[in-house]
Design a protein around this motif. Structure first.
Motif, PDB file in Angstrom:
ATOM      1  N   GLU A  71       0.833  -1.207   0.000  1.00 15.71           N
ATOM      2  CA  GLU A  71       0.000   0.000   0.000  1.00 15.71           C
ATOM      3  C   GLU A  71       0.868   1.258   0.000  1.00 15.71           C
ATOM      4  OE1 GLU A  71      -3.703   1.643  -0.425  1.00 15.71           O
ATOM      5  OE2 GLU A  71      -3.185  -0.485  -0.373  1.00 15.71           O
ATOM      6  N   ALA A  72       2.010   1.203   0.673  1.00 11.78           N
ATOM      7  CA  ALA A  72       2.905   2.362   0.737  1.00 11.78           C
ATOM      8  C   ALA A  72       3.561   2.664  -0.602  1.00 11.78           C
ATOM      9  CB  ALA A  72       3.971   2.131   1.806  1.00 11.78           C
ATOM     10  N   LEU A  73       3.473   1.749  -1.557  1.00  9.33           N
ATOM     11  CA  LEU A  73       3.986   2.003  -2.904  1.00  9.33           C
ATOM     12  C   LEU A  73       3.026   2.849  -3.736  1.00  9.33           C
ATOM     13  CD1 LEU A  73       5.221  -1.624  -3.724  1.00  9.33           C
ATOM     14  CD2 LEU A  73       6.695   0.355  -3.303  1.00  9.33           C
ATOM     15  N   SER A  74       1.816   3.044  -3.226  1.00 11.06           N
ATOM     16  CA  SER A  74       0.757   3.671  -4.020  1.00 11.06           C
ATOM     17  C   SER A  74       0.588   5.146  -3.675  1.00 11.06           C
ATOM     18  CB  SER A  74      -0.554   2.926  -3.781  1.00 11.06           C
ATOM     19  OG  SER A  74      -1.116   3.307  -2.529  1.00 11.06           O
ATOM     20  N   ASP A  75      -0.441   5.734  -4.264  1.00  9.05           N
ATOM     21  CA  ASP A  75      -0.790   7.131  -3.981  1.00  9.05           C
ATOM     22  C   ASP A  75      -1.830   7.238  -2.867  1.00  9.05           C
ATOM     23  OD1 ASP A  75      -2.763   5.937  -5.512  1.00  9.05           O
ATOM     24  OD2 ASP A  75      -3.194   7.716  -6.714  1.00  9.05           O
ATOM     25  N   ASN A  76      -2.032   6.162  -2.127  1.00 12.76           N
ATOM     26  CA  ASN A  76      -2.973   6.191  -1.002  1.00 12.76           C
ATOM     27  C   ASN A  76      -2.317   6.566   0.316  1.00 12.76           C
ATOM     28  OD1 ASN A  76      -5.138   5.460  -2.597  1.00 12.76           O
ATOM     29  ND2 ASN A  76      -5.080   3.287  -2.034  1.00 12.76           N
ATOM     30  N   VAL A  77      -1.040   6.234   0.468  1.00 19.04           N
ATOM     31  CA  VAL A  77      -0.392   6.284   1.778  1.00 19.04           C
ATOM     32  C   VAL A  77       0.954   6.988   1.676  1.00 19.04           C
ATOM     33  CG1 VAL A  77       0.717   4.831   3.539  1.00 19.04           C
ATOM     34  CG2 VAL A  77      -1.548   4.251   2.714  1.00 19.04           C
ATOM     35  N   PHE A  78       1.305   7.679   2.756  1.00 16.34           N
ATOM     36  CA  PHE A  78       2.613   8.336   2.863  1.00 16.34           C
ATOM     37  C   PHE A  78       3.349   7.801   4.072  1.00 16.34           C
ATOM     38  CE2 PHE A  78       5.029  12.151   4.513  1.00 16.34           C
ATOM     39  CZ  PHE A  78       6.034  12.105   3.558  1.00 16.34           C
ATOM     40  N   ALA A 114       3.648   6.275  11.144  1.00 14.84           N
ATOM     41  CA  ALA A 114       4.543   5.895  10.057  1.00 14.84           C
ATOM     42  C   ALA A 114       3.793   5.663   8.753  1.00 14.84           C
ATOM     43  CB  ALA A 114       5.328   4.632  10.432  1.00 14.84           C
ATOM     44  N   TYR A 115       2.462   5.480   8.829  1.00 11.20           N
ATOM     45  CA  TYR A 115       1.632   5.255   7.651  1.00 11.20           C
ATOM     46  C   TYR A 115       0.441   6.201   7.723  1.00 11.20           C
ATOM     47  CZ  TYR A 115       4.086   0.764   7.170  1.00 11.20           C
ATOM     48  OH  TYR A 115       5.032  -0.203   7.030  1.00 11.20           O
ATOM     49  N   ALA A 116       0.377   7.173   6.825  1.00 13.42           N
ATOM     50  CA  ALA A 116      -0.692   8.170   6.884  1.00 13.42           C
ATOM     51  C   ALA A 116      -1.386   8.283   5.530  1.00 13.42           C
ATOM     52  CB  ALA A 116      -0.126   9.527   7.282  1.00 13.42           C
ATOM     53  N   PRO A 117      -2.727   8.265   5.493  1.00 13.25           N
ATOM     54  CA  PRO A 117      -3.445   8.466   4.233  1.00 13.25           C
ATOM     55  C   PRO A 117      -3.146   9.830   3.625  1.00 13.25           C
ATOM     56  CG  PRO A 117      -4.887   7.536   5.902  1.00 13.25           C
ATOM     57  CD  PRO A 117      -3.623   7.939   6.611  1.00 13.25           C
ATOM     58  N   LEU A 118      -3.117   9.873   2.312  1.00  7.94           N
ATOM     59  CA  LEU A 118      -2.860  11.105   1.577  1.00  7.94           C
ATOM     60  C   LEU A 118      -4.164  11.809   1.199  1.00  7.94           C
ATOM     61  CD1 LEU A 118       0.025   9.836  -0.703  1.00  7.94           C
ATOM     62  CD2 LEU A 118       0.183  11.814   0.829  1.00  7.94           C
ATOM     63  N   GLN A 119      -4.043  13.102   0.908  1.00 16.15           N
ATOM     64  CA  GLN A 119      -5.208  13.876   0.505  1.00 16.15           C
ATOM     65  C   GLN A 119      -5.847  13.307  -0.758  1.00 16.15           C
ATOM     66  OE1 GLN A 119      -6.560  16.444   2.271  1.00 16.15           O
ATOM     67  NE2 GLN A 119      -8.260  16.348   0.822  1.00 16.15           N
ATOM     68  N   PRO A 160       1.927  13.246   9.436  1.00 12.25           N
ATOM     69  CA  PRO A 160       2.373  14.367   8.601  1.00 12.25           C
ATOM     70  C   PRO A 160       1.323  14.817   7.605  1.00 12.25           C
ATOM     71  CG  PRO A 160       3.335  12.334   7.809  1.00 12.25           C
ATOM     72  CD  PRO A 160       2.587  11.986   9.067  1.00 12.25           C
ATOM     73  N   THR A 161       0.247  14.032   7.436  1.00 10.92           N
ATOM     74  CA  THR A 161      -0.782  14.389   6.465  1.00 10.92           C
ATOM     75  C   THR A 161      -2.046  14.944   7.101  1.00 10.92           C
ATOM     76  OG1 THR A 161      -1.923  12.243   6.428  1.00 10.92           O
ATOM     77  CG2 THR A 161       0.034  12.482   5.022  1.00 10.92           C
ATOM     78  N   GLY A 162      -2.181  14.792   8.423  1.00 13.37           N
ATOM     79  CA  GLY A 162      -3.413  15.182   9.091  1.00 13.37           C
ATOM     80  C   GLY A 162      -4.451  14.082   9.112  1.00 13.37           C
ATOM     81  N   TYR A 163      -4.104  12.886   8.637  1.00  9.00           N
ATOM     82  CA  TYR A 163      -5.023  11.758   8.604  1.00  9.00           C
ATOM     83  C   TYR A 163      -4.393  10.536   9.265  1.00  9.00           C
ATOM     84  CZ  TYR A 163      -7.319  14.598   5.014  1.00  9.00           C
ATOM     85  OH  TYR A 163      -7.934  15.626   4.341  1.00  9.00           O
ATOM     86  N   TYR A 164      -5.252   9.658   9.763  1.00 13.31           N
ATOM     87  CA  TYR A 164      -4.820   8.391  10.350  1.00 13.31           C
ATOM     88  C   TYR A 164      -5.622   7.252   9.728  1.00 13.31           C
ATOM     89  CZ  TYR A 164      -2.434  11.273  13.793  1.00 13.31           C
ATOM     90  OH  TYR A 164      -1.608  12.190  14.392  1.00 13.31           O
ATOM     91  N   ILE A 165      -5.247   6.041  10.030  1.00 16.22           N
ATOM     92  CA  ILE A 165      -5.891   4.866   9.441  1.00 16.22           C
ATOM     93  C   ILE A 165      -6.901   4.272  10.420  1.00 16.22           C
ATOM     94  CG2 ILE A 165      -5.493   2.469   8.718  1.00 16.22           C
ATOM     95  CD1 ILE A 165      -2.883   3.439   7.423  1.00 16.22           C
ATOM     96  N   LYS A 166      -8.098   3.969   9.900  1.00 12.25           N
ATOM     97  CA  LYS A 166      -9.139   3.318  10.694  1.00 12.25           C
ATOM     98  C   LYS A 166      -9.395   1.883  10.211  1.00 12.25           C
ATOM     99  CE  LYS A 166     -12.765   5.699  12.044  1.00 12.25           C
ATOM    100  NZ  LYS A 166     -14.083   6.402  12.051  1.00 12.25           N
ATOM    101  N   GLY A 203       4.979  13.707  -9.105  1.00  9.44           N
ATOM    102  CA  GLY A 203       4.628  15.055  -8.689  1.00  9.44           C
ATOM    103  C   GLY A 203       4.481  15.190  -7.185  1.00  9.44           C
ATOM    104  N   THR A 204       4.155  16.381  -6.728  1.00  5.41           N
ATOM    105  CA  THR A 204       4.036  16.670  -5.299  1.00  5.41           C
ATOM    106  C   THR A 204       2.801  15.992  -4.723  1.00  5.41           C
ATOM    107  OG1 THR A 204       5.081  18.820  -5.643  1.00  5.41           O
ATOM    108  CG2 THR A 204       3.909  18.500  -3.575  1.00  5.41           C
ATOM    109  N   ILE A 205       2.961  15.420  -3.549  1.00  6.82           N
ATOM    110  CA  ILE A 205       1.835  14.828  -2.842  1.00  6.82           C
ATOM    111  C   ILE A 205       1.478  15.708  -1.646  1.00  6.82           C
ATOM    112  CG2 ILE A 205       2.227  12.475  -3.616  1.00  6.82           C
ATOM    113  CD1 ILE A 205       3.680  11.956  -0.971  1.00  6.82           C
ATOM    114  N   PHE A 206       0.212  15.632  -1.227  1.00  7.33           N
ATOM    115  CA  PHE A 206      -0.309  16.575  -0.250  1.00  7.33           C
ATOM    116  C   PHE A 206      -1.039  15.876   0.887  1.00  7.33           C
ATOM    117  CE2 PHE A 206      -0.083  18.803  -4.292  1.00  7.33           C
ATOM    118  CZ  PHE A 206       0.508  20.011  -3.945  1.00  7.33           C
ATOM    119  N   GLY A 207      -1.017  16.560   2.036  1.00  2.00           N
ATOM    120  CA  GLY A 207      -1.870  16.203   3.153  1.00  2.00           C
ATOM    121  C   GLY A 207      -3.046  17.146   3.221  1.00  2.00           C
TER     122      GLY A 207
END
Length: 544
Positions: A65-72, A293-298, A378-384, A492-496
């Protein structure tokens, strides 16, 4: 010279429960010679269970999952982060560990198949069924290998160390043909889900073989074959097993509902014996997590529909100042955002505040942008998703990890039918609509077939539905790779969240780099190229 296996009682105790199908007593620590080890069914089952153990894991799912654009992964420069930022080289640890773990699993499979005939007093049915399970595991491991590395060393028997240092790579297409042939051959041997008692939950079935066939053909873009195998699981359930959507999306990932009707194959864990703990570094800090260590991306949050079934960018009622209301309920089941409700281990439910300047910072400890904790997301999100309320206080969970489920079959069927030009309102009502209804969407605009959109827009809709439904289940990276969409999603740039500059700007994180000429395949491990020159040349764009 006789080979010896030293097997500790602790390892045996854990391995016995890997497939959740045996409850044998642990065997004390002992030495076995090659001649004596295979003299009991129990020992043979240990090797089968070890192969199950090596097929997959929670760690693999979260790392994929960390290889994708879902998680930082923002806390350190992890291997997945190095890959996504375009700075990985052939010495990267992930390139080597994935390779060695896969070939370790293949060795277990081959050892079993070459020795199972030595096990006395077993029925032919038992032997053929276990061989079929092992062949499935071998096919699954090879499938994982070719998706990462392309052409790989390929063999179907146990080999020596000297032989391993001389094998060339076999074409990916050849390995995939082998995988398809294997899965077809073992399907007649494997039982359907309907034939197995609950004590055999977790075993590989005929349905799992058909589902892996569908996934393999999906990754190849062979749409007719995808339809063939998904149709078997949808319309031939008397043969392949009775599957359907579980009533609750959130409940799918709760311990009380393991082995429900949606699960086609999962990776089994057992509380206190075999557990995983990734959410200790992904859940809200105030809930007892250690750090993030694992945070969802915007971009993941933005992918969720509004409650009317629209992209948020298309909804005139959407507000960037209050972006989490009137959204697809799967967002709340997957991501902890500002204002989310969280139920602690003790059953107490409370609100999680992540936006700077809100809530009680001393309690929530998430307000990293105006104080005090560098451990926060670092993104302002956590995993549920996959939060297990039966876990320990350090989030050690015995919750199973779902590898293939029925909603994925419906989504594969929908995508393949669309690619064949055969997707219509009838197919919509058989695939996308029931998934959305189960999720909790109720508006007619979300449930009814969108007859006004064109084919390109429908493709985008089906792909986004797949992202939402299967988010944080380890599949997103593979979808991006098979779509050849790396430049779209992984560059490209990824965001929280919009918590920067006094809550007026989105948090800027890494600038990811995806090289179309290099990054659809991984580099071969440097250590393997050093040992075996027949592996060369390396994959395009990677150094030899």
């Amino acid at each position: 010279m006789k080979k010896k296996f030293r097997i500790s009682g602790l390892i045996l105790c854990i391995v016995l429960f890997i497939s959740s199908c045996n409850t044998l007593d642990p065997i004390p620590t002992d030495n076995y010679t090659d001649a004596t080890f295979w003299q009991t069914t129990e020992n043979a089952e240990l090797v089968v269970n070890m192969a199950y153990n090596q097929m997959y894991s929670a760690d693999k799912m979260w790392n994929d999952e960390a290889l994708s654009d879902n998680v930082f992964e923002g806390r350190t420069n992890t291997d997945a982060r190095a890959i996504r930022n375009g700075i990985a080289d052939p010495t990267l640890g992930r390139f080597a560990s994935e390779w060695s773990q896969a070939y370790g699993g293949l060795k277990t499979c081959h050892i079993f198949m070459e020795n199972v005939d030595r096990v006395p007093n077993v029925s032919e049915a038992w032997k053929q069924r276990r061989i079929a399970e092992i062949r499935f595991i071998r096919a699954y491991i090879y499938f994982r290998l070719v998706n990462f590395y392309g052409d790989v060393p390929f063999f179907t028997k146990d080999i020596t160390l000297d032989e391993s240092a001389t094998l060339p790579r076999t074409a990916k297409a050849t390995v995939l043909t082998f995988i398809h042939n294997e899965l077809d051959e073992i399907a007649d041997v494997l039982p359907s889900k309907n034939e197995l008692p609950s004590t055999y939950n977790g075993r590989i079935t005929k349905g799992a073989a058909a589902a892996l066939q569908a996934r393999a053909y999906l990754y190849e873009g062979n749409w007719a074959k995808v339809v063939d195998y998904t149709d078997r699981l949808i319309n031939q359930q008397g043969t392949y097993g009775n599957y359907g959507l579980f009533s609750s999306y959130k409940g799918l990932f709760e311990a009380a509902n393991e082995y429900n009707e949606e699960v086609i194959l999962d990776y089994s864990y057992v509380p206190s014996l075999k557990m995983w703990g990734k959410l200790y570094d992904a859940a809200p800090l105030s809930a007892g997590a250690r750090l993030n260590a694992y945070a969802p991306l915007q971009s993941l949050v933005d992918s969720y529909w509004t409650n009317t079934g629209q992209f948020i960018s298309q909804n005139p009622n959407y507000s960037e100042d209050n972006p989490y209301v009137n959204r697809d309920p799967r967002l709340d089941a997957t991501v902890v955002y500002h204002g989310s409700q969280w139920t602690d281990f003790d059953g107490q439910t409370r609100t999680i505040y992540t936006k700077p300047g809100t809530g009680s910072n001393s309690q929530e400890r998430m307000d990293v942008y105006s104080g005090p904790s560098a451990n926060a997301s670092p993104t302002g999100y956590y995993i549920k998703k996959y939060y297990d309320r039966t876990a320990t206080q350090t989030f050690d969970a015995g919750l199973n990890i779902i590898m293939i489920r029925y909603a994925d079959i419906l989504l594969m069927h929908a995508e393949a039918k669309h690619e064949l030009g055969q997707f219509d309102a009838t197919l919509w009502n058989q695939t996308i609509r029931p998934i959305r209804e189960r999720a909790g969407l109720t508006a007619s605009s979300a449930l009814n077939y969108p007859s006004t959109i064109n084919s390109t827009e429908m493709k985008e809709l089906i792909r986004n539905e797949r992202r939402i439904e299967l988010a944080l289940e380890g599949l997103r990276y593979y979808d991006i790779i098979r779509w050849k969409a790396g430049k779209t999603y992984l560059d490209g740039t990824i965001f929280g969240a919009k918590f920067a500059d006094g809550n007026t700007s989105y948090i800027r994180l890494d600038t990811r780099r995806f090289d179309e000429n290099r990054d659809y395949l991984w580099s071969l491990p440097q250590s393997q190229m050093d040992l075996n020159k027949n592996l060369l040349p390396n994959n395009p764009g990677h150094a030899n």
